[in-house]
Design a protein around this motif. Structure first.
Motif, mmCIF file in Angstrom:
data_model
loop_
_atom_site.group_PDB
_atom_site.id
_atom_site.type_symbol
_atom_site.label_atom_id
_atom_site.label_comp_id
_atom_site.label_asym_id
_atom_site.label_seq_id
_atom_site.Cartn_x
_atom_site.Cartn_y
_atom_site.Cartn_z
ATOM 1 N N ALA A 53 46.078 19.478 16.135
ATOM 2 C CA ALA A 53 46.571 18.785 17.327
ATOM 3 C C ALA A 53 45.976 19.422 18.582
ATOM 4 C CB ALA A 53 48.096 18.821 17.377
ATOM 5 N N LYS A 54 45.823 20.729 18.539
ATOM 6 C CA LYS A 54 45.220 21.416 19.689
ATOM 7 C C LYS A 54 43.769 20.949 19.879
ATOM 8 C CE LYS A 54 44.150 25.909 21.659
ATOM 9 N NZ LYS A 54 44.352 27.349 21.683
ATOM 10 N N ALA A 55 43.034 20.840 18.769
ATOM 11 C CA ALA A 55 41.643 20.375 18.851
ATOM 12 C C ALA A 55 41.583 18.914 19.308
ATOM 13 C CB ALA A 55 40.958 20.549 17.493
ATOM 14 N N ILE A 56 42.502 18.099 18.803
ATOM 15 C CA ILE A 56 42.534 16.673 19.170
ATOM 16 C C ILE A 56 42.798 16.515 20.668
ATOM 17 C CG2 ILE A 56 43.913 14.550 18.905
ATOM 18 C CD1 ILE A 56 44.291 15.433 15.917
ATOM 19 N N CYS A 57 43.773 17.279 21.167
ATOM 20 C CA CYS A 57 44.103 17.189 22.600
ATOM 21 C C CYS A 57 42.901 17.593 23.447
ATOM 22 C CB CYS A 57 45.308 18.066 22.938
ATOM 23 S SG CYS A 57 46.847 17.408 22.280
ATOM 24 N N MET A 58 42.118 18.555 22.954
ATOM 25 C CA MET A 58 40.923 18.968 23.676
ATOM 26 C C MET A 58 39.850 17.889 23.597
ATOM 27 S SD MET A 58 38.837 20.777 25.322
ATOM 28 C CE MET A 58 39.427 22.444 25.597
ATOM 29 N N ASP A 59 39.501 17.477 22.371
ATOM 30 C CA ASP A 59 38.371 16.569 22.176
ATOM 31 C C ASP A 59 38.620 15.209 22.854
ATOM 32 O OD1 ASP A 59 37.045 18.500 20.639
ATOM 33 O OD2 ASP A 59 38.007 17.833 18.791
ATOM 34 N N PHE A 60 39.791 14.647 22.606
ATOM 35 C CA PHE A 60 40.098 13.352 23.214
ATOM 36 C C PHE A 60 40.478 13.524 24.685
ATOM 37 C CE2 PHE A 60 40.513 12.231 18.760
ATOM 38 C CZ PHE A 60 40.022 10.944 18.712
ATOM 39 N N GLY A 61 41.169 14.635 24.971
ATOM 40 C CA GLY A 61 41.662 14.860 26.332
ATOM 41 C C GLY A 61 40.539 15.011 27.345
ATOM 42 N N VAL A 62 39.516 15.801 26.993
ATOM 43 C CA VAL A 62 38.441 16.041 27.954
ATOM 44 C C VAL A 62 37.639 14.749 28.173
ATOM 45 C CG1 VAL A 62 36.619 16.862 26.388
ATOM 46 C CG2 VAL A 62 36.753 17.789 28.681
ATOM 47 N N ALA A 63 37.490 13.964 27.103
ATOM 48 C CA ALA A 63 36.780 12.685 27.235
ATOM 49 C C ALA A 63 37.548 11.759 28.181
ATOM 50 C CB ALA A 63 36.600 12.036 25.869
ATOM 51 N N GLU A 64 38.862 11.687 27.987
ATOM 52 C CA GLU A 64 39.697 10.849 28.857
ATOM 53 C C GLU A 64 39.607 11.296 30.308
ATOM 54 O OE1 GLU A 64 43.884 10.729 27.692
ATOM 55 O OE2 GLU A 64 43.331 9.445 25.985
ATOM 56 N N LYS A 65 39.668 12.608 30.488
ATOM 57 C CA LYS A 65 39.726 13.165 31.833
ATOM 58 C C LYS A 65 38.487 12.831 32.658
ATOM 59 C CE LYS A 65 41.482 17.294 33.954
ATOM 60 N NZ LYS A 65 42.399 18.378 33.592
ATOM 61 N N PHE A 66 37.326 12.826 31.989
ATOM 62 C CA PHE A 66 36.083 12.610 32.730
ATOM 63 C C PHE A 66 35.413 11.281 32.401
ATOM 64 C CE2 PHE A 66 36.561 17.272 32.498
ATOM 65 C CZ PHE A 66 36.615 17.554 33.859
ATOM 66 N N GLY A 67 36.193 10.339 31.880
ATOM 67 C CA GLY A 67 35.649 9.002 31.647
ATOM 68 C C GLY A 67 34.630 8.921 30.523
ATOM 69 N N GLY A 68 34.725 9.823 29.564
ATOM 70 C CA GLY A 68 33.802 9.763 28.417
ATOM 71 C C GLY A 68 34.453 9.126 27.215
ATOM 72 N N THR A 69 33.840 9.310 26.052
ATOM 73 C CA THR A 69 34.413 8.776 24.824
ATOM 74 C C THR A 69 34.495 9.890 23.788
ATOM 75 O OG1 THR A 69 32.177 8.106 24.223
ATOM 76 C CG2 THR A 69 33.612 6.389 25.087
ATOM 77 N N CYS A 70 35.391 9.690 22.820
ATOM 78 C CA CYS A 70 35.525 10.679 21.751
ATOM 79 C C CYS A 70 35.430 9.955 20.406
ATOM 80 C CB CYS A 70 36.865 11.408 21.872
ATOM 81 S SG CYS A 70 37.122 12.640 20.575
ATOM 82 N N ASN A 71 34.551 10.424 19.552
ATOM 83 C CA ASN A 71 34.396 9.835 18.221
ATOM 84 C C ASN A 71 35.352 10.511 17.244
ATOM 85 O OD1 ASN A 71 32.203 8.754 19.508
ATOM 86 N ND2 ASN A 71 30.664 9.834 18.278
ATOM 87 N N LEU A 72 35.787 9.742 16.262
ATOM 88 C CA LEU A 72 36.460 10.349 15.115
ATOM 89 C C LEU A 72 35.400 10.428 14.026
ATOM 90 C CD1 LEU A 72 38.785 11.304 13.362
ATOM 91 C CD2 LEU A 72 39.385 8.902 12.964
ATOM 92 N N ARG A 73 35.048 11.648 13.643
ATOM 93 C CA ARG A 73 34.044 11.770 12.580
ATOM 94 C C ARG A 73 34.586 12.578 11.410
ATOM 95 N NH1 ARG A 73 29.542 13.987 14.700
ATOM 96 N NH2 ARG A 73 29.803 16.057 13.844
ATOM 97 N N PHE A 74 34.698 11.930 10.283
ATOM 98 C CA PHE A 74 35.135 12.633 9.090
ATOM 99 C C PHE A 74 33.969 13.455 8.549
ATOM 100 C CE2 PHE A 74 38.146 9.185 9.494
ATOM 101 C CZ PHE A 74 39.330 9.886 9.358
ATOM 102 N N ASP A 75 34.233 14.735 8.405
ATOM 103 C CA ASP A 75 33.207 15.652 7.927
ATOM 104 C C ASP A 75 33.306 15.721 6.408
ATOM 105 O OD1 ASP A 75 31.136 17.385 8.542
ATOM 106 O OD2 ASP A 75 32.280 18.206 10.232
ATOM 107 N N ASP A 76 32.813 14.675 5.775
ATOM 108 C CA ASP A 76 33.058 14.519 4.329
ATOM 109 C C ASP A 76 31.847 14.943 3.511
ATOM 110 O OD1 ASP A 76 31.547 12.444 5.331
ATOM 111 O OD2 ASP A 76 32.493 10.887 4.130
ATOM 112 N N THR A 77 31.549 16.236 3.555
ATOM 113 C CA THR A 77 30.356 16.725 2.865
ATOM 114 C C THR A 77 30.675 17.445 1.554
ATOM 115 O OG1 THR A 77 30.475 18.692 4.255
ATOM 116 C CG2 THR A 77 28.961 16.956 4.948
#
Ligand code: ATP
Ligand code: MG
Length: 569
Positions: A53-77
């Motif tokens: 949740a901390k990472a999500i708030c950062m990744d999505f939060g910073v994108a929201e704050k500065f008008g960017g976008t955040c991808n959801l990428r499953f790291d399925d390796t």
């Protein structure tokens, strides 16, 4: 860990955290054509926890704050550990926290063809080779941070031979572990990650998306930076353990990127919480061994567990805001999270009456068979939510602990000869018989009420020291309450290296109380997840397993201050 005080100081001035500051500066400098694109990259090998949740708030939060976008990428390796069940739960949890990736749902496995092509290119350029040694042999040759490693005897194979072997690895000709593809970098590098890191290994387990197409799978270090690049990610924000991986991240990105655009890795401190564990491996073990009732057991630090327990998304986000993002590791107290939960529930929870450990009170001077409705506030913090009606009658339940036959001084609840207020109803006096069973347990407390003290009448202004919660016996609905406590009984289980973490589980983390008595309003509104405050008891929410025939309430968290204390002020 290194504290970058300069970055943190200037960030403070603008009210930005240090990651936001970096993003802000990059945007100001026009990097990447002024684009901002982050990603949240969970591996679908377990349910998300509060650290995510901390990472999500950062990744999505910073994108929201500065008008960017955040991808959801499953790291399925790693197909061995991954599953669609996890993919689905991850999406649900991100949405619950209040974030959305729109149509930007990606999978590292989507890039397997491009990654494979890059590997072929590096082989042809003499920058990668197939090693036939076992993983133990390779590990033994790694050296130490102060001593160089030893070169593999297979290091100088020709590109033709390497390419042929790599193709045959992927065709399934060799067993798992028989061969790996390694980058040919520098076995004497001071950065251990540069000592010919493994790029590909053979895995024959089917993949949840690509089936049996591939027999070789890329390692994290050979997949992450390139996936960022293929997706157009500009800022790849991760946790501090990736700091030593960053040069390798850049090394592989260099093979693809040019001046106009390149992703950049930035690291912040992981969330660690007291009295719990956060490793997905350990959480999976708790689930598999039945030590908890599943990933969403309300004692788990998972997002689904917290949701089931009754935590609100806002409280989780407030907590994460409060602890902030830094460049050094710390252990955060779980009571900070609990504080945030109480704070938000106080704001949003609907108040109701529930008696946990009931004893009967009979109001001798109240007419038999009569019922009247009294009005109860739904939430004093939100008066616009109005009131609801609650039945009052001759026979009631109060908490057993709220009566004492031989009370000490300063006992302000019910005692022989004494008066208390029944919240929202009348003042009653204990002036009758105390009935007991053969064992001496109190079964009925006889009282009288003063009709002039009905809530709202002038007589109700009369001072009495105690106010009790209660329910009408004839109208009460029975329910089960599940009371949760901390999952572990040591502060930092991960730190106790020579103890099995399962030995440190708190044996009292779940207490079940049968036969609690609810006012009808609570039973009628028992929708899973809806937050309630049982007055003077704590915050509760109906469990997902609750049915009208068998109501089950989870205690989200106990009240710190009862309104009894509030009233003494
Ligand atoms: P594992 O324990 O299996 O390595 P992980 O906890 O790193 O897994 P991932 O699914 O790889 O889980 O994590 C997705 C993202 O969440 C990563 O960017 C990772 O850095 C971040 N993350 C994981 N745990 C925490 C944590 N405790 N605090 C902050 N961020 C975290
Ligand atoms: Mg990880």
């Amino acid at each position: 860990m290194n504290v970058n005080t300069i970055e943190e100081e200037s960030a403070e001035k603008k009210g930005l955290n240090f990651v936001e500051q970096i993003v802000f500066d990059d945007l100001q400098a026009g990097k990447n054509g002024g684009r901002l694109n982050t990603r949240f990259p969970p591996e679908p090998n377990g349910y998300l926890h509060i650290g995510h949740a901390k990472a999500i708030c950062m990744d999505f939060g910073v994108a929201e704050k500065f008008g960017g976008t955040c991808n959801l990428r499953f790291d399925d390796t790693n197909p061995v550990k991954e599953d669609v069940e996890y993919v689905d739960s991850i999406k649900e949890d991100i949405h619950w926290l209040g974030f959305d990736w729109a149509d930007r749902e990606y999978y590292a496995s989507d890039y397997f063809p491009q990654l494979y092509a890059l590997a072929e290119r590096l082989i042809k350029e003499g920058k990668a080779y197939v090693d036939d040694q076992t993983s133990e042999q390779i590990a033994a040759q790694k050296g130490t941070p102060t001593e160089p490693g030893t070169e593999s005897p297979y290091r100088n194979r020709t590109p033709e031979e390497n390419l042929d072997l790599f193709h045959r690895m992927n065709a399934g000709e060799f067993e798992e572990g028989a061969r790996v593809l390694r980058a040919k970098i520098d076995m004497a590098s001071s950065n251990m990650h540069f000592r010919d890191p493994i790029m590909y290994r053979i895995i024959k387990h089917p993949h949840h998306r690509t089936g049996t197409t591939w027999k070789v799978y890329p390692m994290y270090d050979f997949a992450h930076g390139q996936s960022d690049y293929f997706e157009g990610v500009t800022h790849s924000i991760c946790t501090l353990e990736f700091v030593p991986h960053r040069p390798l991240y850049d090394y592989f990105v260099d093979e693809l990127a040019d001046e106009s655009y390149r992703p950049r890795q930035i690291e912040f401190n992981r969330l660690k919480l007291t009295y719990t564990v956060m490793s997905k491996r350990k959480l999976l073990q708790l689930v598999k061994e039945g030590l908890v009732a599943g990933w969403d057991d309300p004692r788990m630090p998972t997002i689904s567990g917290m949701r089931r327990r009754g935590f609100t998304p806002q409280s989780v986000r407030n907590f994460i805001d409060k602890i902030g993002y830094t460049k050094y590791e710390a252990l955060n107290s779980i009571s900070l999270l609990e504080h945030a939960v109480r704070d938000d529930l106080n704001r949003v929870a609907t108040r109701g009456m529930a008696v946990m450990n009931p004893v009967k009170v009979v109001i001798d001077n109240y007419p038999e068979g009569e019922t009247e409705m009294v009005q109860m506030e739904n939430n004093p913090e939100a008066p616009e939510t109005g009131t609801h009606a609650m039945p009052f009658s001759r026979e009631l339940y109060i908490e057993r602990e709220d009566f004492m036959e031989n009370p000490p001084k300063k006992f302000f609840r019910l005692a022989p000869g004494g008066e208390v207020r029944l919240k929202g109803a009348y003042i009653i006096k204990c002036d009758g018989e105390i009935e007991k069973d053969a064992d001496g347990n109190i079964t009925v407390i006889h009282c009288t009420y003063d009709p002039d003290t009905r809530s709202g009448l002038p007589g109700s202004m009369r001072k009495v020291k105690g106010t009790l919660h209660w329910v009408s016996a004839a109208h009460a609905v029975e329910a089960t309450a599940r009371l949760y406590d901390r999952l572990f009984n040591v502060e930092n289980p991960a730190e106790e290296k020579d103890r099995d973490f399962r030995e440190m589980l708190n044996p009292d983390s779940l207490k079940v109380m049968e036969g609690i008595k609810l006012e009808p309003f609570l039973a009628e509104n028992a929708v899973a997840g809806r937050p309630f405050q049982f007055q003077r008891i704590g915050y509760f929410t109906p469990d997902k397993d609750s049915t009208p025939e068998h109501l089950i309430f989870n205690r989200t968290i106990a009240l710190k201050d009862s309104w009894e204390k509030e009233q003494k002020k």
